[in-house]
Structure formats: structure tokens, C-alpha cells
Design a protein around this motif. Structure first.
Motif, mmCIF file in Angstrom:
data_model
loop_
_atom_site.group_PDB
_atom_site.id
_atom_site.type_symbol
_atom_site.label_atom_id
_atom_site.label_comp_id
_atom_site.label_asym_id
_atom_site.label_seq_id
_atom_site.Cartn_x
_atom_site.Cartn_y
_atom_site.Cartn_z
ATOM 1 N N GLN A 65 -4.561 26.724 42.704
ATOM 2 C CA GLN A 65 -4.374 27.259 41.347
ATOM 3 C C GLN A 65 -5.189 26.452 40.331
ATOM 4 O O GLN A 65 -5.248 25.234 40.417
ATOM 5 C CB GLN A 65 -2.892 27.182 40.943
ATOM 6 C CG GLN A 65 -1.970 27.987 41.825
ATOM 7 C CD GLN A 65 -2.143 29.478 41.679
ATOM 8 O OE1 GLN A 65 -2.636 29.954 40.644
ATOM 9 N NE2 GLN A 65 -1.762 30.226 42.688
ATOM 10 N N SER A 95 3.218 33.495 44.174
ATOM 11 C CA SER A 95 2.537 32.550 45.066
ATOM 12 C C SER A 95 3.411 31.357 45.393
ATOM 13 O O SER A 95 3.010 30.504 46.186
ATOM 14 C CB SER A 95 1.257 32.025 44.414
ATOM 15 O OG SER A 95 0.443 33.074 44.008
ATOM 16 N N SER A 147 8.426 30.971 50.094
ATOM 17 C CA SER A 147 7.169 31.668 50.395
ATOM 18 C C SER A 147 7.149 32.156 51.841
ATOM 19 O O SER A 147 6.570 33.201 52.138
ATOM 20 C CB SER A 147 5.978 30.739 50.150
ATOM 21 O OG SER A 147 5.908 29.741 51.150
ATOM 22 N N ILE A 185 2.865 32.460 38.317
ATOM 23 C CA ILE A 185 2.424 32.432 39.712
ATOM 24 C C ILE A 185 3.620 32.495 40.671
ATOM 25 O O ILE A 185 3.535 32.069 41.813
ATOM 26 C CB ILE A 185 1.562 31.185 40.026
ATOM 27 C CG1 ILE A 185 2.262 29.878 39.611
ATOM 28 C CG2 ILE A 185 0.200 31.284 39.379
ATOM 29 C CD1 ILE A 185 1.621 28.626 40.187
ATOM 30 N N GLN A 213 3.717 38.156 51.460
ATOM 31 C CA GLN A 213 2.465 37.468 51.123
ATOM 32 C C GLN A 213 2.676 35.950 51.169
ATOM 33 O O GLN A 213 2.458 35.255 50.183
ATOM 34 C CB GLN A 213 1.992 37.914 49.748
ATOM 35 C CG GLN A 213 1.595 39.374 49.719
ATOM 36 C CD GLN A 213 0.954 39.748 48.407
ATOM 37 O OE1 GLN A 213 1.616 39.833 47.385
ATOM 38 N NE2 GLN A 213 -0.342 39.951 48.427
ATOM 39 N N LEU A 258 -0.070 33.232 50.095
ATOM 40 C CA LEU A 258 -0.557 33.047 48.716
ATOM 41 C C LEU A 258 -0.348 31.616 48.228
ATOM 42 O O LEU A 258 -1.058 31.134 47.350
ATOM 43 C CB LEU A 258 0.166 34.013 47.763
ATOM 44 C CG LEU A 258 -0.354 35.442 47.712
ATOM 45 C CD1 LEU A 258 0.465 36.258 46.711
ATOM 46 C CD2 LEU A 258 -1.830 35.480 47.343
#
Lengths: 339, 156
Positions: free
Chosen positions: B126, B69, B113, B66, B118, B121
């Protein structure tokens, strides 16, 4: 409890969407009363009387008691057993689940069992690391985290199924809580993380100790901007500090506790530090009542449990309301009937 | 390596661009991976993935990556295996309560992030880690998923 209609699947909104409140804590919050919860420390003993004695200290002054689950990674009586014992006497409790000690198989089983035993409220926690406690040799489990734990229990309750997809004949009817710590970095992520928890199913939030009002206000503003105040009930944590030395020790050794220097200086300068610690706590509760979006407080008075009734009384937070106590058995829930 | 991992999380855009370019290639090669057979492709691609991501991100080969993200900060380096954000035990200096010498993986993730296209995300909840997938290739799993557009989403 068992007669309650299951909540509509997919709704996590604690304020309005549910047909019926599951317990007194949820009733008090939804009625718009300022709720008082506290932490009850599980004994290092197998004697149920120890549990009842600890609960008796709070009765009539708190709406619910959180039985901690191996708090600080120290071993004590389990939270589920504490809550089961207390619910036999009619007390409202919040069972805490930490992801540190059990995997998803054990946790889901415990949730079903807890609901069957009459426990209405569950607080989902990740848990302190094992290094913080008295068994640092233990294997840290952390199979789930607080977020996936919330989603898991929401699935049990609303979709009536285990994580595996296997169906349940009846889901656990529980009011779901989560913790947040607005007082540690990353500050700008904390409200957004709360939004994630609300999306995962959190309906009420209890925070870590609040000794820093500006940081809390900032957090609450961010929560408001994200539209969270209508979706969950927020109860900041408060508590009396025993002395300046104790405050310094906590700040140094308890993960996640933030105490500003000004508080410690105020304690240092006081004649009676213990009384000053209580005063700071009372003032904090009074100040919190004025903060938009604060639905109550969560009092953590470790080793000072006996001071909780006086603190609650002095803060005026209950107004003229008296939370349920066993001797009121004849007319339970009377105060919330008009809600 | 800790210093490389920190650098990667502080320059996540590079890896976002690189992965976005790499992803279609990986997917287009799906017939090749299929022809090689699962075991062999896992051995080859999995090894390349492991070596490169271990070097860059201290990857733990959870098999369900991930990184896109999490600001290119691998959340499996969190001692509590948090997949959904920091715990409440982060110290005032931003370091980890369990490993005080390490900066919180999720602080790196949050800052990283915010530098990515993105950036939202990180807000997606999760699902729990599937421990069966440990040691397997996320790249191959992603190639399989992307080449079957009609597949249902979550495996949990």
C-alpha cells in the motif's frame, strides 16, 4: 561510489542484477562470504570522539556497523550523523531510519544527504512506539511505514524522483535493508510480509534477536518456498545475554524480543552467567552458518560491545577473512577483488 | 466499539459479499452524487459511511479505505498507522506493544483475510496515506473511480 552506474530501474534483486556493489557490505554478501554486522549505539553526547571510540572496539571483526536511530524510542545522537562521521574514517555503516520521528519530507531529504555524505546502506524501520522510550510525551509521526519507506527510497534511487514525482538530478545510490521479526506472531505471515518488503525494495534483511532456532528454521523454509532466498540476503540477529535476570527483563520489557525458557534456565544454572550468555551466542552463530539461506549474522551486544571480537573469533564465522579496518587503508577491498 | 470491530474482522466474508453487492449500486448512482454536488454528497454519503463504518470497524475516516485488503480489520486502528502488515513488536500473546490491552490489528487482518475470497489482496504493498483525504468519503471516491474506467490508477 559516485562512479557507480545507477541500478536498473525496477530491479530490487541484490544478488545479480546490479552492475556494481555499492559498498563493502554488499560486496561481501555478493561474494558469498558470511557477513558480520553489528549494532553501534550512538552516544548521548555531541563529541565525535565518542563515536570513534565506540567504532574502534569492532574494527577488523565486523563488515558493517548499524548506527541505531533512536532505538527503543530513546534519544541519542542521530544515525545519519554517526554514519557520516564514521564514513569519514572509511568505516562501512548502515544508517537506520525509523518512521516514528520524521515525516516523508524530512526522511527523503535525509536520504539524499546521507548518500551525499558517503553512506552506502540504509535500513528501513517502522520504529518502536514512543511509549517505550524516555520521551513518552512525544508525538508519534509514523507518516510512512517500513514498507512505504522502502518504496519511497527505491523511487529516489531507481526512478530518480521524490514521492511527489518531482525529479532528482541524481538519485541516492544505496543498498536497501529491512528488518523482520520471525519470532513474534503472526508466524505464518512473517515470510509473506518479507516477500512484500522484497517487492518494495529490500535487498538485505536483519532480524530481531534469534534465540529460537526452530522458529528461525521454519521461517527460512517459508522464505525458500516463496523464492526469497535468491532475492535478498538474510542476516539473523544474535547477541550475548548478560544474565538470566537481564534475559527475563528483556523478554518482559523490550518489544519484539522472544527468549525461550530453556535459554533462561541454562543461564540460571551457569556459574558464570555472562560467559554462558556469550557461549549461547557463539553456538547460535555456529548453528546459523548451517541454515540454508542465512548470509551472515547481525550482532547486537548492547552494553557488551567489547565482547563482540571474542564472540566473532570463537564462532569461526569469518573463517580466515579479516573485515576492513582503518589501518588496512593501503590495500582496501583486497579480499573481494576475486569475487 | 472494540467488540463489534473484533466480530467484524472475524466474519469478513459477510462484509465482502455485502460490499461486492453494494459497490455496483454506489457506482451506478454516480450521476446522482454528481448532481448533488461534491459538498452535499460528501455530507450525506460521508455521514452514512462514517456512522456505519465507525460502528462496525472503528473506522477513522482516512478517506482511502483498504478494508477489503486487510481482512476487514481497519489498519488505522494500529497505533503506528501500519498499512502493510504487523510491526516487529507484537507480543507473544498476539497483543499490541503500544496498547497491550488490544489484540494486534494486523493479526486480526491476517486471520480475516484468509477467510475472504480475495485473500491475496493483503500482499499488495500500500502507498503512504494521503493525509489530505482524512474525513472524506472513500465510497464516493470509489464511485468516481469506478465510473471512469480509463483513469490512471494511483493518486500518489
Amino acid at each position: 561510489m559516485s562512479s557507480a552506474t545507477p541500478p536498473t530501474p525496477g530491479t530490487h534483486d541484490g544478488s545479480a542484477a546490479l552492475p556494481e556493489a555499492r559498498g563493502r557490505l554488499e560486496q561481501v554478501l555478493r561474494a558469498g562470504n558470511f557477513a558480520i554486522t553489528t549494532e553501534i549505539a550512538p552516544p548521548d553526547s555531541a563529541n565525535p570522539q565518542d563515536v570513534y571510540d565506540r567504532a574502534a572496539v569492532f574494527q577488523g571483526f565486523v563488515d558493517s556497523m548499524n548506527a541505531t536511530d533512536g532505538s527503543g524510542a530513546n534519544c541519542h545522537m542521530s544515525s545519519s550523523a554517526m554514519c557520516a562521521l564514521l564514513s569519514r574514517r572509511g568505516y562501512e555503516t548502515v544508517m537506520q531510519i525509523s518512521c516514528r520521528d520524521r515525516n516523508r519530507i524530512a526522511i527523503q531529504g535525509d536520504v539524499l544527504g546521507a548518500s551525499a555524505l558517503g553512506i552506502n546502506n540504509i535500513l528501513c524501520l517502522t520504529g518502536d512506539g514512543v511509549q517505550a522510550g524516555d520521551h513518552p510525551q512525544a508525538k508519534p509521526v509514523f507518516d510512512l511505514d517500513s514498507m512505504s519507506l522502502l518504496e519511497t527510497i527505491t523511487g529516489l534511487r531507481d526512478k530518480h524522483q521524490f514521492l511527489s514525482g518531482r525529479p532528482l538530478s541524481q538519485g541516492p545510490n544505496v543498498f536497501l535493508g529491512a528488518a523482520e521479526n520471525p519470532f513474534v506472531p503472526p508466524f505464518n505471515l512473517r515470510a509473506m510480509r518479507l516477500a512484500k518488503k522484497v517487492a518494495a525494495g529490500a535487498q538485505f534483511i536483519q532480524t530481531q534477536y534469534c534465540f529460537d532456532l526452530p522458529r528461525l528454521r521454519n521461517f527460512m523454509h517459508q522464505c525458500r518456498d516463496l523464492g526469497l532466498l535468491e532475492k535478498c540476503f538474510i542476516l539473523p540477529g544474535v547477541g550475548p545475554l548478560a544474565s538470566a535476570r537481564a534475559a527475563r527483563w528483556m523478554r518482559q520489557n523490550v518489544p519484539g524480543v522472544h527468549i525461550p525458557d530453556a535459554i533462561i534456565e541454562r543461564l540460571d544454572g551457569a556459574h558464570d552467567q555472562k560467559a554462558e550468555g556469550r557461549n549461547i551466542c557463539i553456538e547460535m552463530i555456529q548453528a546459523l552458518q548451517e541454515v540454508e539461506g542465512v548470509s551472515g549474522v547481525h550482532i547486537m551486544a548492547h552494553r557488551q560491545e567489547s565482547s563482540v571480537p571474542a564472540i566473532v573469533q570463537a564462532s569461526g564465522a569469518l573463517s580466515d577473512r579479516t573485515p576492513w579496518a582503518p589501518e588496512m587503508e593501503t590495500e582496501p577491498l583486497a579480499s573481494t577483488a576475486t569475487a | 466499539m472494540y467488540s463489534v470491530r473484533l466480530w467484524a474482522a472475524r466474519h469478513p466474508r459477510i462484509f465482502e459479499v455485502a460490499y461486492n453487492a453494494f459497490h455496483p449500486v454506489l457506482t451506478r448512482l454516480q450521476p446522482v452524487w454528481k448532481a448533488m454536488g461534491e459538498e452535499r454528497s460528501e455530507k450525506v454519503v460521508g455521514k452514512v459511511e462514517q456512522l456505519s463504518k465507525e460502528l462496525l470497524f472503528d473506522c477513522k475516516m482516512c478517506g482511502q479505505c483498504i478494508l477489503s485488503s486487510t481482512g476487514m480489520s481497519c489498519s488505522m486502528n494500529c497505533p503506528k498507522s501500519m498499512r502493510n502488515g504487523p510491526c516487529g513488536g507484537v507480543m507473544q500473546n498476539g497483543h499490541c506493544e503500544v496498547k497491550p490491552e488490544m489484540r494486534c490489528v494486523w493479526l486480526e487482518a491476517w486471520e480475516g483475510s484468509q477467510k475472504m475470497r480475495q485473500s491475496d489482496l493483503i500482499q499488495v504493498v500500500q502507498t503512504p496515506v494521503d493525509h489530505r483525504l482524512k474525513g472524506s468519503s472513500s465510497w464516493l471516491r470509489e464511485a468516481r473511480r469506478a465510473s471512469q474506467p480509463q483513469q490512471e490508477g494511483r493518486h500518489e
